[in-house]
Design a protein around this motif. Structure first.
Motif, PDB file in Angstrom:
ATOM      1  N   PRO A 180      47.965  38.438 -24.057  1.00 44.92           N
ATOM      2  CA  PRO A 180      46.568  38.016 -24.120  1.00 44.92           C
ATOM      3  C   PRO A 180      45.690  36.866 -23.050  1.00 44.92           C
ATOM      4  N   ARG A 181      46.685  36.675 -22.236  1.00 47.47           N
ATOM      5  CA  ARG A 181      46.199  35.138 -21.552  1.00 47.47           C
ATOM      6  C   ARG A 181      45.938  36.295 -20.240  1.00 47.47           C
ATOM      7  N   LEU A 182      45.990  37.212 -19.805  1.00 49.68           N
ATOM      8  CA  LEU A 182      46.367  38.226 -18.652  1.00 49.68           C
ATOM      9  C   LEU A 182      44.921  38.797 -18.662  1.00 49.68           C
ATOM     10  N   ASP A 183      44.629  38.816 -20.359  1.00 45.01           N
ATOM     11  CA  ASP A 183      43.315  40.269 -19.991  1.00 45.01           C
ATOM     12  C   ASP A 183      42.485  39.372 -18.721  1.00 45.01           C
ATOM     13  N   SER A 184      41.998  38.626 -18.921  1.00 42.54           N
ATOM     14  CA  SER A 184      41.146  37.616 -17.730  1.00 42.54           C
ATOM     15  C   SER A 184      41.186  37.571 -16.472  1.00 42.54           C
ATOM     16  N   ASP A 185      42.762  37.210 -16.058  1.00 41.11           N
ATOM     17  CA  ASP A 185      43.201  38.098 -15.152  1.00 41.11           C
ATOM     18  C   ASP A 185      43.290  39.329 -14.497  1.00 41.11           C
ATOM     19  N   ARG A 186      42.947  40.119 -15.219  1.00 43.06           N
ATOM     20  CA  ARG A 186      42.686  41.144 -14.570  1.00 43.06           C
ATOM     21  C   ARG A 186      41.931  41.438 -14.495  1.00 43.06           C
ATOM     22  N   GLU A 187      41.277  41.303 -15.476  1.00 47.85           N
ATOM     23  CA  GLU A 187      39.369  41.463 -15.487  1.00 47.85           C
ATOM     24  C   GLU A 187      38.698  41.395 -13.812  1.00 47.85           C
ATOM     25  N   PHE A 188      39.641  40.052 -13.552  1.00 51.46           N
ATOM     26  CA  PHE A 188      39.341  38.893 -12.288  1.00 51.46           C
ATOM     27  C   PHE A 188      39.679  39.309 -11.413  1.00 51.46           C
ATOM     28  N   TRP A 189      40.355  40.032 -10.773  1.00 44.83           N
ATOM     29  CA  TRP A 189      40.506  41.129  -9.410  1.00 44.83           C
ATOM     30  C   TRP A 189      40.377  41.709  -9.372  1.00 44.83           C
ATOM     31  N   CYS A 190      40.266  42.907 -10.808  1.00 41.50           N
ATOM     32  CA  CYS A 190      39.041  44.603 -10.791  1.00 41.50           C
ATOM     33  C   CYS A 190      37.819  44.219 -10.368  1.00 41.50           C
ATOM     34  N   GLU A 191      37.453  42.710 -10.753  1.00 42.57           N
ATOM     35  CA  GLU A 191      36.125  42.307 -10.001  1.00 42.57           C
ATOM     36  C   GLU A 191      35.937  42.255  -8.877  1.00 42.57           C
ATOM     37  N   ILE A 192      37.270  41.365  -8.280  1.00 36.05           N
ATOM     38  CA  ILE A 192      37.013  41.015  -6.621  1.00 36.05           C
ATOM     39  C   ILE A 192      37.383  42.568  -6.101  1.00 36.05           C
ATOM     40  N   MET A 193      38.127  43.830  -6.470  1.00 32.89           N
ATOM     41  CA  MET A 193      38.351  45.073  -5.966  1.00 32.89           C
ATOM     42  C   MET A 193      37.545  45.548  -6.117  1.00 32.89           C
ATOM     43  N   ARG A 194      36.313  46.195  -7.281  1.00 34.13           N
ATOM     44  CA  ARG A 194      34.826  46.333  -6.989  1.00 34.13           C
ATOM     45  C   ARG A 194      34.034  46.227  -6.685  1.00 34.13           C
ATOM     46  N   ARG A 195      34.048  44.683  -5.797  1.00 35.04           N
ATOM     47  CA  ARG A 195      32.676  44.287  -4.747  1.00 35.04           C
ATOM     48  C   ARG A 195      33.268  44.576  -3.841  1.00 35.04           C
ATOM     49  N   VAL A 196      34.786  44.847  -3.219  1.00 37.73           N
ATOM     50  CA  VAL A 196      35.907  44.444  -2.036  1.00 37.73           C
ATOM     51  C   VAL A 196      35.144  46.028  -1.675  1.00 37.73           C
ATOM     52  N   PHE A 197      35.762  47.476  -2.506  1.00 35.47           N
ATOM     53  CA  PHE A 197      35.751  48.576  -2.133  1.00 35.47           C
ATOM     54  C   PHE A 197      33.799  48.842  -2.532  1.00 35.47           C
ATOM     55  N   ARG A 198      32.951  47.922  -3.307  1.00 34.47           N
ATOM     56  CA  ARG A 198      31.697  48.660  -3.259  1.00 34.47           C
ATOM     57  C   ARG A 198      30.745  49.616  -2.393  1.00 34.47           C
ATOM     58  N   SER A 199      31.462  49.331  -0.603  1.00 32.95           N
ATOM     59  CA  SER A 199      30.688  50.147   0.298  1.00 32.95           C
ATOM     60  C   SER A 199      31.744  51.870  -0.478  1.00 32.95           C
ATOM     61  N   GLY A 200      32.371  52.020  -0.825  1.00 33.11           N
ATOM     62  CA  GLY A 200      33.504  52.905  -1.318  1.00 33.11           C
ATOM     63  C   GLY A 200      34.577  53.376   0.254  1.00 33.11           C
ATOM     64  N   GLN A 201      34.732  52.072   0.368  1.00 27.83           N
ATOM     65  CA  GLN A 201      36.383  51.702   1.817  1.00 27.83           C
ATOM     66  C   GLN A 201      36.021  50.019   1.464  1.00 27.83           C
ATOM     67  N   TYR A 202      37.594  49.308   2.117  1.00 22.70           N
ATOM     68  CA  TYR A 202      37.731  48.318   2.476  1.00 22.70           C
ATOM     69  C   TYR A 202      36.396  47.747   3.424  1.00 22.70           C
ATOM     70  N   SER A 203      36.284  46.367   2.728  1.00 26.99           N
ATOM     71  CA  SER A 203      35.037  45.265   3.374  1.00 26.99           C
ATOM     72  C   SER A 203      35.795  44.291   3.719  1.00 26.99           C
ATOM     73  N   ALA A 204      36.189  43.638   5.069  1.00 33.15           N
ATOM     74  CA  ALA A 204      36.345  42.234   4.698  1.00 33.15           C
ATOM     75  C   ALA A 204      35.786  41.194   4.558  1.00 33.15           C
ATOM     76  N   GLN A 205      34.817  41.801   5.100  1.00 40.02           N
ATOM     77  CA  GLN A 205      33.237  40.660   4.955  1.00 40.02           C
ATOM     78  C   GLN A 205      33.001  40.119   2.955  1.00 40.02           C
ATOM     79  N   ASP A 206      32.926  41.570   3.022  1.00 41.25           N
ATOM     80  CA  ASP A 206      32.598  41.555   0.644  1.00 41.25           C
ATOM     81  C   ASP A 206      34.197  40.509   0.078  1.00 41.25           C
ATOM     82  N   GLU A 207      35.608  40.786   0.804  1.00 36.70           N
ATOM     83  CA  GLU A 207      36.421  40.681   0.255  1.00 36.70           C
ATOM     84  C   GLU A 207      35.687  38.911   0.531  1.00 36.70           C
ATOM     85  N   MET A 208      35.679  38.545   1.545  1.00 33.51           N
ATOM     86  CA  MET A 208      35.195  36.957   2.161  1.00 33.51           C
ATOM     87  C   MET A 208      33.985  36.411   0.755  1.00 33.51           C
TER      88      MET A 208
END
Length: 269
Positions: free
Chosen positions: A85-113
């Motif tokens: 269960p300690r990993l639940d927050s880590d998965r959610e954190f990286w999922c949130e990073i990924m959602r923001r990075v791909f929010r335009s439908g493709q990878y964005s370096a600016q969105d990752e930063m």
């Protein structure tokens, strides 16, 4: 003692250079969380995560280190106890990073930063260890296969396999077959494929050329041999030694067949 966790102190010339490498080695040899070795490793990791023990590596003087420490710990624990269960927050954190990075439908370096600046305060670029394409975030995101939204997984794999064509920390072309005469490159290539195969069911849709190439490397006897140990990873040897070529062939062939078997299952063959 456990020694360092992630970084390696070359001056010590240790047989097992750090805890991360020890876990990789144990998994390659077929051990799992039910055995005492990896059970103790998991306990050691969780004690660090819970603040009972200090992270043993020398700290970097930058704004990425705190997030990196948590990432190294979570990535390694996810290989042993993915449902801790300690990993639940880590998965959610990286999922949130990924959602923001791909929010335009493709990878964005600016969105990752921007995502890291807002969520962690870390200065991130595409080649640093916090980059989404690195092996540690991918281990965390793929720790329970099939839990990522299908569309996000597709975007992630398209970007890594077709645009970047590499995984961070390993940095070898993913789906262009490596030089047959370069064991180091072949081993890092296989590690990259194994990370995707372990965590992302749709990886097989991108792996046809790579798996065909592996299958075609068989000898007349049906075995594969890609040369002497590269030394960059902790996987080999599986046999007691490689003094006999036959043992080396069997070890390489075992690894290839495990990967091909996963490919066939994910392809529905």
């Amino acid at each position: 003692g456990w020694g360092r966790f992630h970084s390696r102190d070359s001056s010590l010339r240790q047989h097992t250079p750090c805890t991360e490498a020890a876990v990789d080695r144990a998994l390659a040899l077929g051990l799992d969380a039910s055995g005492s070795v990896l059970a103790k490793a998991a306990t050691h990791i969780t004690r660090i995560m819970d603040g009972e023990l200090a992270f043993p590596d020398p700290a970097e003087r930058n704004d990425r280190w705190k997030t990196g420490v948590r990432m190294f710990l979570a990535s390694t624990l996810s290989l042993i106890r993915p449902r801790d269960p300690r990993l639940d927050s880590d998965r959610e954190f990286w999922c949130e990073i990924m959602r923001r990075v791909f929010r335009s439908g493709q990878y964005s370096a600016q969105d990752e930063m921007r995502a890291h600046a807002e969520l962690t305060g870390a200065s991130v670029h595409q080649d640093c260890y916090l980059a989404l394409s690195g092996k540690h975030p991918l281990n965390i995101l793929g720790s329970i296969p099939g839990t990522l939204p299908e569309e996000l997984e597709r975007l992630l794999l398209q970007w890594i396999c077709q645009k970047l064509n590499r995984i961070g920390y390993l940095s070898v072309p993913l789906y262009h077959p490596p030089l047959r005469s370069a064991p180091a490159g072949i081993e890092l290539w296989m590690v990259s494929l194994e990370i995707l195969a372990r965590g992302f069911p749709s990886w097989a849709c991108f792996a046809d050329e790579a798996m065909t190439w592996l299958w075609e490397q068989r000898s007349v006897a049906g075995l594969g041999d890609f040369g002497t140990r590269a030394g960059f990873t902790s996987y080999f040897p599986l046999s007691d030694s490689w003094k006999r070529r036959q043992d080396r062939e069997l070890d390489w062939s075992t690894r290839v067949l495990v990967l091909l078997g996963q490919y066939c299952r994910d392809r529905g063959a």
